[in-house]
Scaffold this active site. Structure first.
Site, PDB file in Angstrom:
ATOM      1  N   HIS A   1       0.827  -1.209   0.000  1.00  0.00           N
ATOM      2  CA  HIS A   1       0.000   0.000   0.000  1.00  0.00           C
ATOM      3  C   HIS A   1       0.858   1.254   0.000  1.00  0.00           C
ATOM      4  O   HIS A   1       0.593   2.208  -0.718  1.00  0.00           O
ATOM      5  CB  HIS A   1      -0.936   0.009   1.212  1.00  0.00           C
TER       6      HIS A   1
ATOM      7  N   LYS B   1     -10.322  -7.298   7.738  1.00  0.00           N
ATOM      8  CA  LYS B   1     -11.039  -7.542   8.992  1.00  0.00           C
ATOM      9  C   LYS B   1     -10.933  -6.303   9.865  1.00  0.00           C
ATOM     10  O   LYS B   1      -9.928  -5.604   9.855  1.00  0.00           O
ATOM     11  CB  LYS B   1     -10.490  -8.772   9.715  1.00  0.00           C
TER      12      LYS B   1
HETATM   13  S1  SF4 Z   1      -6.231 -14.974  14.134  1.00  0.00           S
HETATM   14 FE1  SF4 Z   1      -4.620 -14.033  15.348  1.00  0.00          FE
HETATM   15  S2  SF4 Z   1      -2.761 -14.367  14.230  1.00  0.00           S
HETATM   16 FE2  SF4 Z   1      -4.467 -14.710  12.826  1.00  0.00          FE
HETATM   17  S3  SF4 Z   1      -4.858 -12.730  11.813  1.00  0.00           S
HETATM   18 FE3  SF4 Z   1      -6.163 -12.809  13.619  1.00  0.00          FE
HETATM   19  S4  SF4 Z   1      -4.966 -11.819  15.232  1.00  0.00           S
HETATM   20 FE4  SF4 Z   1      -3.536 -12.356  13.589  1.00  0.00          FE
END
Ligand code: SF4
Lengths: 280, 182
Positions: B39, B104
């Protein structure tokens, strides 16, 4: 005096890095499966169902549980009656990480300088914590720690007058702030007492505890239980889309502190709470 | 929970405007990966008026850096990373034609405003489900910034890649607690 060769340390660290990234300890995986059974929100249940399937695929098809296979945190307890031969211990630990991340097809997520940010391409160096203890053994705990959740961790230098209420407020505030970013359901490690750096270390250690083993201190056990309940009442839920399961567990470690202080560290870990311990 | 929908990538403007926060969407088609380092490079290139490695127009960026593939595998574990680290760069990318993002977690207010302005969409995939999500990736190749290792830009062909609409083109936001962050 017992002699331990660094070769043994290299091979154990290598295996532990790999094992931790493909299969969660049963206390963690059981809680994820229980969460799936107990969650009532539709979307939350769907996400937890994906996480259960994900664990199966990871184990059966040899794909890491999460692509963020972490920065490698290593706790080493060295018995004072042990003599280590065959070169530098620190180099052996990093060699174990190097081999584990290469042979285990794990992601290399470490940059050599926090500002210049060039990937070291072998996931070294690890973050290593040594402790000298009585005895003639070496105990190694490997914690591949993802940074989605690490980034959402916080330290608070509270006043003694803030007491238990202040501690709870600090923990709940951190969990709220983490929200969906830390990949809920999360595991919350809390360090209380000591000094600025000690409470952070305690919080990290708390994350390595078995979720099924509560604190030995009755007042801390009570706090662990109450915090878990209050966190789950926040309604953040799996994936942060609402639901009754936000945390799988809360673990608290404490240490004596100064008359003027009440340090509290909250180390957030995602549901991919990886840790593995071996005694040599 | 919203509706279950199937869409094709690159996206069409009309289709994006039909998506509503909460919809459960399966994406099929070509998408591109980019995380922090990629990015930063694309942002700096765009600011200088230089070319970037792929056209953003109507495309989807997946915030993801995979683990390495074993022999016989297309890709390793391949779940989303936290989107907010890209917030600083996102409005410029959206203004340049980017239409969808997969990641996310929360987005900043300025990203939300830019999503509304550009009638774009923000999808969320399940964090920590990288093994499961990797099964929906049928082709993967590095097309730029190879020196960045896992952060290189990958062109992916995905089939029925499962995501949830977190912020739709009208700015409706599925995360209820956005007011607790700044
Ligand atoms: S599950 Fe844990 S290690 Fe995997 S992306 Fe999410 S915060 Fe990071």
């Amino acid at each position: 005096m017992r002699v331990i060769n660094t070769g043994e340390i290299v091979s154990n660290i290598k295996e532990m890095c790999i094992e931790a990234n493909y299969k969660l300890a049963s206390d963690v995986s059981t809680r994820i499966m229980d969460a799936y059974k107990n969650e009532t929100s539709d979307l939350g249940k769907l996400i937890l169902g994906q996480l259960c399937e994900n664990m199966n695929i990871a184990e059966n098809e040899q794909i890491p549980i999460c692509q963020d296979t972490g920065m490698t945190i290593v706790f080493v307890k060295i018995g004072q009656d042990v003599h280590i031969e065959g070169g530098s211990l620190e180099e052996a630990i990093n060699e174990g990480i190097r081999q584990g991340y290469k042979e285990g097809f794990l992601r290399k997520s470490v940059v050599s300088d926090p500002i210049i940010r060039k990937n070291t391409m072998d996931n070294t160096p690890g973050v290593i914590h040594y402790e000298i203890v009585a005895g003639d053994f070496i105990e190694i705990t490997v914690v591949p720690k993802g940074f989605g959740s690490e980034n959402m961790s916080r330290i608070y230098m509270l006043k003694p007058s803030d007491g238990v209420e202040g501690i709870k407020e600090a923990v709940l505030k951190t969990v709220k702030l983490a929200g969906p970013n830390a990949c809920p359901p999360i595991v919350v490690g809390v360090g209380i007492g000591g000094s600025f750096e000690k409470c952070a270390l305690l919080a990290k250690k708390a994350l390595t505890r078995n979720l099924d083993e509560p604190s030995n201190f009755p007042h801390i056990r009570k706090l662990e239980e109450e915090l878990l309940e209050e966190i789950n009442k926040l309604g953040i839920g799996p994936g942060g889309f609402g639901g009754k399961i936000t945390a799988l567990g809360v673990k608290i470690e404490t240490y004596p502190t100064h008359i003027a202080g009440l340090p509290v560290a909250v180390n957030i870990c995602c549901h991919v709470n990886r840790h593995i311990t071996r005694i040599l | 929970m919203g509706l279950e929908k199937h869409i094709v990538a690159p996206l069409s403007k009309e289709e994006v405007q039909n998506l509503k926060a909460g919809d459960y969407v399966y994406i099929t088609g070509v998408i591109y990966t980019a995380r922090d380092a990629a990015h930063k490079r694309m942002y700096e290139a765009l600011q200088k008026g230089e070319e970037i490695p792929f056209s953003l127009k109507n495309n989807v960026i997946y915030y993801m850096g995979p683990s390495p593939a074993r022999e016989g595998q297309i890709i390793g574990s391949a779940g989303p990373t936290t989107s907010s680290r890209m917030d600083k760069y996102t409005p410029l990318l959206l203004d340049t034609g980017l239409l969808g993002m997969i990641g996310k977690g929360y987005r900043s207010q300025s990203v939300i405003e830019s999503i509304i302005k550009n009638k774009a969409v923000y999808f969320v995939a399940t964090g920590g489900a990288g093994a499961l999500l990797s099964k929906c990736i049928k082709k993967s190749k590095v097309i730029a910034y190879e020196d960045l290792g896992t952060e290189a830009i990958h062109e992916l062909y995905v089939e029925n890649f499962p995501v949830i609409v977190a912020i739709d083109s009208n700015g409706n936001n599925l995360y209820e607690n956005t007011d607790i962050i700044s």
